[in-house]
Motif scaffolding. Structure first.
Motif, short mmCIF file in Angstrom:
data_model
loop_
_atom_site.label_atom_id
_atom_site.label_comp_id
_atom_site.label_asym_id
_atom_site.label_seq_id
_atom_site.Cartn_x
_atom_site.Cartn_y
_atom_site.Cartn_z
N ASN A 1 -4.23 9.14 -4.54
CA ASN A 1 -4.97 7.92 -4.17
C ASN A 1 -4.87 7.59 -2.68
O ASN A 1 -4.90 6.41 -2.30
CB ASN A 1 -4.46 6.73 -4.99
N PHE A 2 -4.74 8.59 -1.82
CA PHE A 2 -4.64 8.31 -0.38
C PHE A 2 -5.89 7.60 0.14
O PHE A 2 -5.78 6.63 0.89
CB PHE A 2 -4.42 9.63 0.39
N SER A 3 -7.08 8.06 -0.24
CA SER A 3 -8.32 7.43 0.25
C SER A 3 -8.40 5.98 -0.20
O SER A 3 -8.79 5.09 0.58
CB SER A 3 -9.53 8.21 -0.26
N THR A 4 -8.03 5.71 -1.46
CA THR A 4 -8.08 4.34 -1.97
C THR A 4 -7.13 3.43 -1.22
O THR A 4 -7.48 2.31 -0.80
CB THR A 4 -7.74 4.33 -3.47
N GLN A 5 -5.89 3.87 -1.02
CA GLN A 5 -4.91 3.06 -0.32
C GLN A 5 -5.28 2.88 1.15
O GLN A 5 -5.04 1.82 1.74
CB GLN A 5 -3.53 3.69 -0.45
N GLU B 1 3.55 8.71 5.36
CA GLU B 1 4.07 8.38 4.03
C GLU B 1 3.40 9.24 2.96
O GLU B 1 4.05 9.68 2.00
CB GLU B 1 3.85 6.89 3.74
N TYR B 2 2.08 9.44 3.13
CA TYR B 2 1.37 10.28 2.16
C TYR B 2 1.90 11.71 2.18
O TYR B 2 2.06 12.34 1.12
CB TYR B 2 -0.13 10.25 2.48
N GLU B 3 2.17 12.22 3.37
CA GLU B 3 2.73 13.58 3.47
C GLU B 3 4.08 13.65 2.79
O GLU B 3 4.39 14.63 2.10
CB GLU B 3 2.84 13.97 4.95
N ALA B 4 4.89 12.60 2.96
CA ALA B 4 6.20 12.57 2.30
C ALA B 4 6.03 12.52 0.78
O ALA B 4 6.75 13.20 0.03
CB ALA B 4 7.00 11.36 2.78
N VAL B 5 5.05 11.71 0.32
CA VAL B 5 4.79 11.63 -1.13
C VAL B 5 4.34 12.99 -1.65
O VAL B 5 4.78 13.43 -2.73
CB VAL B 5 3.73 10.55 -1.42
N LEU B 6 3.47 13.65 -0.89
CA LEU B 6 3.00 14.97 -1.31
C LEU B 6 4.16 15.96 -1.40
O LEU B 6 4.22 16.77 -2.34
CB LEU B 6 1.95 15.49 -0.33
N ARG B 7 5.06 15.90 -0.41
CA ARG B 7 6.21 16.81 -0.46
C ARG B 7 7.09 16.54 -1.68
O ARG B 7 7.54 17.49 -2.34
CB ARG B 7 7.02 16.68 0.83
N VAL C 1 0.84 -1.21 0.00
CA VAL C 1 0.00 0.00 0.00
C VAL C 1 0.87 1.25 0.00
O VAL C 1 0.61 2.21 -0.73
CB VAL C 1 -0.95 -0.01 1.22
N GLY C 2 1.93 1.24 0.82
CA GLY C 2 2.82 2.40 0.85
C GLY C 2 3.57 2.60 -0.45
O GLY C 2 3.77 3.74 -0.89
N SER C 3 3.95 1.49 -1.11
CA SER C 3 4.71 1.62 -2.37
C SER C 3 3.84 2.15 -3.50
O SER C 3 4.35 2.77 -4.45
CB SER C 3 5.28 0.26 -2.77
N LYS C 4 2.50 1.90 -3.43
CA LYS C 4 1.59 2.37 -4.49
C LYS C 4 0.96 3.72 -4.16
O LYS C 4 0.11 4.19 -4.91
CB LYS C 4 0.48 1.33 -4.70
N LEU C 5 1.40 4.33 -3.08
CA LEU C 5 0.80 5.60 -2.65
C LEU C 5 1.26 6.74 -3.54
O LEU C 5 2.44 6.88 -3.86
CB LEU C 5 1.20 5.88 -1.20
N SER D 1 -1.54 5.97 10.91
CA SER D 1 -0.70 7.15 11.12
C SER D 1 0.56 7.08 10.26
O SER D 1 0.98 8.09 9.67
CB SER D 1 -0.33 7.26 12.61
N ASP D 2 1.15 5.88 10.16
CA ASP D 2 2.32 5.72 9.30
C ASP D 2 1.96 5.97 7.84
O ASP D 2 2.74 6.60 7.10
CB ASP D 2 2.89 4.30 9.45
N LEU D 3 0.79 5.48 7.43
CA LEU D 3 0.35 5.72 6.05
C LEU D 3 0.17 7.21 5.80
O LEU D 3 0.53 7.71 4.72
CB LEU D 3 -0.96 4.97 5.79
#
Length: 424
Positions: A158-162, A195-201, A150-154, A190-192
């Motif tokens: 697609n945060f809601s989907t993951q 990770e999403y915040e890191a992806v967004l950055r 899930v984290g690798s496909k983030l 919380s970890d997800l």
């Protein structure tokens, strides 16, 4: 003794008894008759006394024979009973032997079944002892692998989907007896989120770099347009000055209409030159446009953007060339000295009306034109605008019949306006 002999003795006994009775009766009769019958009496008496032993013997013999016969019958009965008893004993012994064999066979089968059941029970006990450990290992591995996947496909879209996929994985584990505590679930979510915040950055950094590059290209393009415009204005001014000098020479100092017209053109060219120079010096100057495309996005959807081009409508034409089926309608074209500031103010005020809430670089908003106008007035001042979109091609397309479309297609093809690639 044969049955016929036995019957003969019985018959003789009965005859002797009858003769004795007759002799006794005769003797009594002779005795009663007196002297004359004394001889007969004696004769009958002798006859009676003679028949008595015979009768006694006959009776005794008959009783003996009867007793013998009964004894023989009793012996036969005893022998028959003994035979039946022997047969019964034999059958009982055979039954007992069969019963022992059946009991032995059943005991062996039962012992074998008990052994198999005991072995199976031991295996089940071992499985039950290891089942919880196995479930924990498999559940932990499944949840860890799913979390990593899930984290690798983030992505930023697609945060809601993951998140839903991770929650479903946790529910799947719980249904299969692998308990995921609530604090573990909260930690995974919380970890997800981190990770999403890191992806967004990361995506924001890439988008920002792309925006900077696009801005540099836009500014370079604007600079080239300004340079071309300044060269054109300079050439036009030189041509006007040359024509004005020639006209003044011919007019010998008189102010003719031609001279006045040339002087007006020269003044206008100088003004354009000053405006181009001013825009070249003020890099934040530009135009804010508000456009819509009813045929592509529907009613009440507007794009609010900025361009620094000298001809801002060129940007609108570019947007409507190939990316959408119909051209855009222009509602506002606002020239201002600080275009980025006004664009940012509009985007902030319309943030809650964004069509795309994932990619914030998209500048489409679902709102009404009056709301946009009020924001512009607040941050810039009054502005002219077009309330109703024309959407000519779209409205013509939805009203056009199939026959008219075929006719237009044929005419455009014959006139060379469209080629065969347009219908492939």
């Amino acid at each position: 003794m044969p049955e016929s002999t036995k019957g003969l003795f019985d018959y003789a006994a009965y005859v002797s008894i009858a003769a004795g009775i007759l002799a006794a009766v005769g003797a009594i009769g002779a005795f009663v008759s007196g002297a004359e019958g004394s001889g007969s009496f004696l004769a009958f008496l002798v006859l009676f006394l003679g028949t008595f032993p015979i009768t006694a013997y006959a009776i005794t013999h008959a009783d003996y024979m009867r007793a013998r016969r009964e004894r023989a019958e009793a012996r036969e009965l005893i022998e028959r009973l003994l035979e039946q008893n022997g047969q019964a004993v034999t059958k009982w012994r055979q039954f007992h032997s069969d019963l022992d064999r059946i009991i032995a066979d059943e005991r062996a089968k039962l012992q074998k079944e008990v052994h198999e059941k005991r072995s199976e029970a031991e295996r089940m006990v071992d499985f039950a002892n290891n089942r919880e450990k196995t479930i924990d290992n498999l559940g932990r591995r499944f949840l860890n692998d799913t979390t990593k996947w899930v984290g690798s496909k983030l992505t930023g879209q697609n945060f809601s989907t993951q998140k839903d996929r991770l929650i479903k994985a946790i529910e799947f584990c719980r249904k299969n007896e692998y308990e995921v505590p609530a604090d573990t679930e909260a930690e995974l979510l919380s970890d997800l989120k981190r990770e999403y915040e890191a992806v967004l950055r990361r995506e924001h950094a890439k988008a920002e770099q792309a925006r900077i590059k696009a801005k540099i290209r836009e500014e370079q393009k604007a600079e080239r347009e300004l340079e071309r415009e300044m060269r054109r204005v300079a050439a036009e001014r030189q041509a006007i000055e040359a024509a004005l000098a020639e006209a003044l020479a011919k007019a010998a100092g008189e102010h003719t209409a031609e001279v006045e017209a040339l002087q007006a053109k020269l003044t206008e060219a100088e003004a354009r030159s000053q405006r181009a120079l001013s825009m070249a010096q003020q890099t934040r100057a530009g135009h804010i446009y508000v456009i819509s495309n009813v045929g592509s996005f529907g009613e009440s959807v507007f794009k609010v953007g900025m361009t620094r081009r000298l001809e801002p409508l060129d940007r609108v034409k570019e947007l409507g060339d190939a990316s959408v089926p119909f051209p855009f309608d222009v509602h506002m074209m606002i020239s201002c000295d600080d275009a980025p500031k006004l664009e940012n103010a509009l985007h902030r005020a319309l943030h809650g009306s964004r069509v795309n809430r994932v990619n914030l670089r998209k500048e489409y908003f679902r709102t009404n034109l009056e709301s946009i106008r009020e924001i512009v007035v607040e941050h810039h001042g009054e502005v002219d605008y077009v309330a109703e979109p024309e959407a000519l091609e779209y409205r013509e397309s939805i009203q056009m019949s199939d026959d008219d479309f075929a006719l237009v297609e044929e005419i455009q093809y014959a006139a060379g306006v469209a080629d065969e690639d347009d219908w492939e």
